[in-house]
Design an enzyme around this catalytic site. Sequence first.
Site, PDB file in Angstrom:
ATOM      1  N   GLY A 247       4.212 -43.442 -13.767  1.00 54.65           N
ATOM      2  CA  GLY A 247       3.335 -44.217 -14.636  1.00 54.65           C
ATOM      3  C   GLY A 247       2.666 -45.428 -14.054  1.00 54.65           C
ATOM      4  N   GLU A 289       9.012 -40.947 -10.404  1.00 49.50           N
ATOM      5  CA  GLU A 289       8.150 -39.758 -10.418  1.00 49.50           C
ATOM      6  C   GLU A 289       6.674 -40.142 -10.425  1.00 49.50           C
ATOM      7  OE1 GLU A 289       9.431 -38.183 -14.192  1.00 49.50           O
ATOM      8  OE2 GLU A 289      11.082 -37.103 -13.289  1.00 49.50           O
ATOM      9  N   ARG A 329     -11.498 -37.171 -18.378  1.00 52.77           N
ATOM     10  CA  ARG A 329     -10.827 -38.426 -18.718  1.00 52.77           C
ATOM     11  C   ARG A 329     -11.702 -39.436 -19.464  1.00 52.77           C
ATOM     12  NH1 ARG A 329      -8.704 -41.646 -15.823  1.00 52.77           N
ATOM     13  NH2 ARG A 329      -6.815 -41.945 -17.054  1.00 52.77           N
ATOM     14  N   TYR A 333     -10.062 -40.411 -22.875  1.00 50.43           N
ATOM     15  CA  TYR A 333      -9.363 -41.715 -22.940  1.00 50.43           C
ATOM     16  C   TYR A 333     -10.304 -42.910 -22.759  1.00 50.43           C
ATOM     17  CZ  TYR A 333      -5.910 -38.376 -21.029  1.00 50.43           C
ATOM     18  OH  TYR A 333      -5.140 -37.278 -20.756  1.00 50.43           O
ATOM     19  N   CYS A 360     -22.577 -29.523 -23.208  1.00 53.25           N
ATOM     20  CA  CYS A 360     -23.242 -29.672 -24.501  1.00 53.25           C
ATOM     21  C   CYS A 360     -22.401 -30.505 -25.454  1.00 53.25           C
ATOM     22  CB  CYS A 360     -23.538 -28.302 -25.087  1.00 53.25           C
ATOM     23  SG  CYS A 360     -24.604 -27.379 -24.009  1.00 53.25           S
ATOM     24  N   GLU A 361     -22.232 -31.749 -25.126  1.00 52.17           N
ATOM     25  CA  GLU A 361     -21.463 -32.705 -25.924  1.00 52.17           C
ATOM     26  C   GLU A 361     -22.070 -34.065 -25.662  1.00 52.17           C
ATOM     27  OE1 GLU A 361     -18.151 -32.648 -27.427  1.00 52.17           O
ATOM     28  OE2 GLU A 361     -17.804 -30.514 -27.108  1.00 52.17           O
ATOM     29  N   TYR A 389      -5.436 -36.219 -12.394  1.00 51.90           N
ATOM     30  CA  TYR A 389      -5.773 -35.697 -13.720  1.00 51.90           C
ATOM     31  C   TYR A 389      -7.273 -35.373 -13.865  1.00 51.90           C
ATOM     32  CZ  TYR A 389      -1.117 -37.568 -14.490  1.00 51.90           C
ATOM     33  OH  TYR A 389       0.221 -37.856 -14.375  1.00 51.90           O
TER      34      TYR A 389
HETATM   35  N1  LLP Z   1       6.957 -38.106 -15.122  1.00 51.41           N
HETATM   36  C1  LLP Z   1       6.723 -37.643 -16.358  1.00 51.41           C
HETATM   37  C2  LLP Z   1       7.833 -37.149 -17.154  1.00 51.41           C
HETATM   38  C3  LLP Z   1       5.417 -37.603 -16.859  1.00 51.41           C
HETATM   39  O1  LLP Z   1       5.202 -37.150 -18.080  1.00 51.41           O
HETATM   40  C4  LLP Z   1       4.353 -38.095 -16.058  1.00 51.41           C
HETATM   41  C5  LLP Z   1       2.985 -38.049 -16.548  1.00 51.41           C
HETATM   42  C6  LLP Z   1       4.645 -38.554 -14.771  1.00 51.41           C
HETATM   43  C7  LLP Z   1       5.964 -38.571 -14.337  1.00 51.41           C
HETATM   44  C8  LLP Z   1       3.583 -39.055 -13.832  1.00 51.41           C
HETATM   45  O2  LLP Z   1       2.927 -40.173 -14.336  1.00 51.41           O
HETATM   46  P1  LLP Z   1       1.852 -40.930 -13.424  1.00 51.41           P
HETATM   47  O3  LLP Z   1       2.586 -41.604 -12.291  1.00 51.41           O
HETATM   48  O4  LLP Z   1       0.892 -39.924 -12.913  1.00 51.41           O
HETATM   49  O5  LLP Z   1       1.223 -41.899 -14.354  1.00 51.41           O
HETATM   50  N2  LLP Z   1      -3.655 -37.034 -18.387  1.00 51.41           N
HETATM   51  C9  LLP Z   1      -3.368 -38.442 -18.495  1.00 51.41           C
HETATM   52  C10 LLP Z   1      -2.024 -38.803 -17.933  1.00 51.41           C
HETATM   53  C11 LLP Z   1      -0.906 -37.976 -18.509  1.00 51.41           C
HETATM   54  C12 LLP Z   1       0.408 -38.336 -17.900  1.00 51.41           C
HETATM   55  C13 LLP Z   1       1.398 -37.288 -18.207  1.00 51.41           C
HETATM   56  N3  LLP Z   1       2.688 -37.538 -17.665  1.00 51.41           N
HETATM   57  C14 LLP Z   1      -4.473 -39.227 -17.807  1.00 51.41           C
HETATM   58  O6  LLP Z   1      -5.392 -38.611 -17.286  1.00 51.41           O
HETATM   59  O7  LLP Z   1      -4.456 -40.436 -17.793  1.00 51.41           O
END
Ligand code: LLP
Length: 447
Positions: A247, A289, A329, A333, A360-361, A389
Site C-alpha cells: 500500500g 507486500e 484509473r 479513482y 465512447c464515454e 494497475y
Molecule cells: N496486499 C494485498 C492484500 C492487497 O490487496 C494489495 C492491493 C497489495 C498487497 C498491494 O498494494 P500496493 O502496494 O500495490 O498498493 N486498483 C487500485 C489498487 C488496488 C489495490 C488492491 N490491493 C488502484 O489502481 O489504485
Amino acid sequence: MKLHGTMRINDRGHLEIGGCDAVELARQFGTPLYVLDEQLFRKNCREYHQAFTLKYSAEVIYAAKALFNMAVCRLVEEEGLGLDLVSGGELYTARQARFPMARVYFHGNNKSFEELALALEYKVGRIVVDNFYELELLNRLAKERHVRADIILRLTPGIEAHTHEYIKTGQIDSKFGLVIENGQALAAIKKALEMDNINLRGLHCHIGSQIFELESYAHCARVMMGFVAEAYKETGWTAEELDLGGGLGIYYASGDRPPSVQEYADVLVNAVSAAAEELNVPAPRVIVEPGRSICGPAGTTLYTVGAIKDIPGVRKYVAVDGGMGDNPRPALYQARYEACAANKAAQPAAEVVSIAGKCCESGDMLIWDIALPPLEPGDILAVSCTGAYNYTMSMNYNRLPRPAMVLVGGGQADLILARETYADLVSHDRLPARLRKGKLSNVASAR
Ligand code: LLP
C-alpha cells in the site's frame, strides 16, 4: 513532467527511457505502448530488499496484481523477492515462468475449489486464508492429499486508511478478512489450531493502497500486535509471521509526497518490535507486500495524438489512441497523471489542454488541464507512472486491442507482451450454427 528512473531528454529533444528514444519505440512497436524501465523496476525491488530484508530480516513479497506477466515474474525472481498472488491465472503465470513456489503467498477473498487445489498441487509457501468457509475447504482438500497446508489468517484490523474509498480495505465493513473486534478472528485461530491438516503460521492484514501516512501503518502494527498478544493469552499460540500487506503510495503528480521505503520499513518494523516488547510476546517476522511502489514509477505509456478539438473559451481536447481501456484509473479513482510530448520534450509548455481517450464515454479522460507544448496530430504523448494497475486492469471496451509492453534497458527494447490483434479479439467468439451467414435464425423466422 517529473523524470523518473532512467528517463532523460536526449540530443534530439526526445524523451528517452532505458537508453531508448521513446519516439523510436512508438515507431517500432506502435502505440499505445507500455514501456517498462528495467533498471528502475530492479532498483525499486532492491530498495525494498535493502530496507526490509537486509536491515530487519523482514520478507518482501511483490504484489503481482499491480503488474504481472512472465517477464516481470522473472525480474522479481532474480531480485530475490517473493510473490503475492491472488488467482489461478497468476499462479499459472508464475509456474510457467518457473518461479519458486515456496516463495509464493496465495491470497484472495473467494478462492475457488480449483484454485486451492492448484495452490496445493504447486506447493505454494503460504495460503492466506480469508474466511471460515475457505478454512474448512482447505482443511478438507489438504486431508484428501495427505498434506498440511501452511497458512496465515487474513484479519480486518478496523483501521480507516486515508485513501480513496475503493482502495481502502482495513475497515470492519469490508469484504476481506476476519474481524478482530467481534471475536471472529480469535474463533478462526482456535478452529485452525484444531485442524489436522492446517498449520497456522501467522496473521495478515492490508489497510489499503496509495497510502502516504506512515502513522496508519504504525497504528495497524500496534492493533495487530495487540491481537497477537490476546491470541497468545487465549490459546498459547504465537504468531511466527505478521504480514502487514502493501500500500505504500507513490508520486503520480505534483503535490504527491510519498515517504521513502526506508522510512516505511523503519516505522513498520519498529512499531512491531516496540509492541512485542511492551506486550511481552515474541516479535513475529514481518512481511510486506508492495506492488505499486515497485512497478508504478517504472512504467510509462506512449500514445499517438490524433484529433484535437478546440472549444474557444472553454477547453482544448487532445485525443490519443488509447485511454480508459489501457488505463482505467482516472475514470475509476479520479487518479492524476503527468505527461510530456515525447518528440517535443525540450520545448516549453505553451498551452493548457486536456487529454482525452478514444472510448465512447465522456469519463474517458486521461488528464485534465495539463500544460504542454503546442500539440499536433502524430505527436507522441508519454504518460508517466503507469506501471501499476494499468495493464493489469486493462480491458477491451469498444473492442480496443490491449497494447504491447516493452522492457527497456541499456539502449535495448524487448517485447514482453505482444499487442492484441483484431483476430485475438474474435478468437474467443463462437457463432452458433443458426447465426451463421445465410441461415435464418429461429427468432428472425418467427417474426
Ligand atoms: N496486499 C494485498 C492484500 C492487497 O490487496 C494489495 C492491493 C497489495 C498487497 C498491494 O498494494 P500496493 O502496494 O500495490 O498498493 N486498483 C487500485 C489498487 C488496488 C489495490 C488492491 N490491493 C488502484 O489502481 O489504485
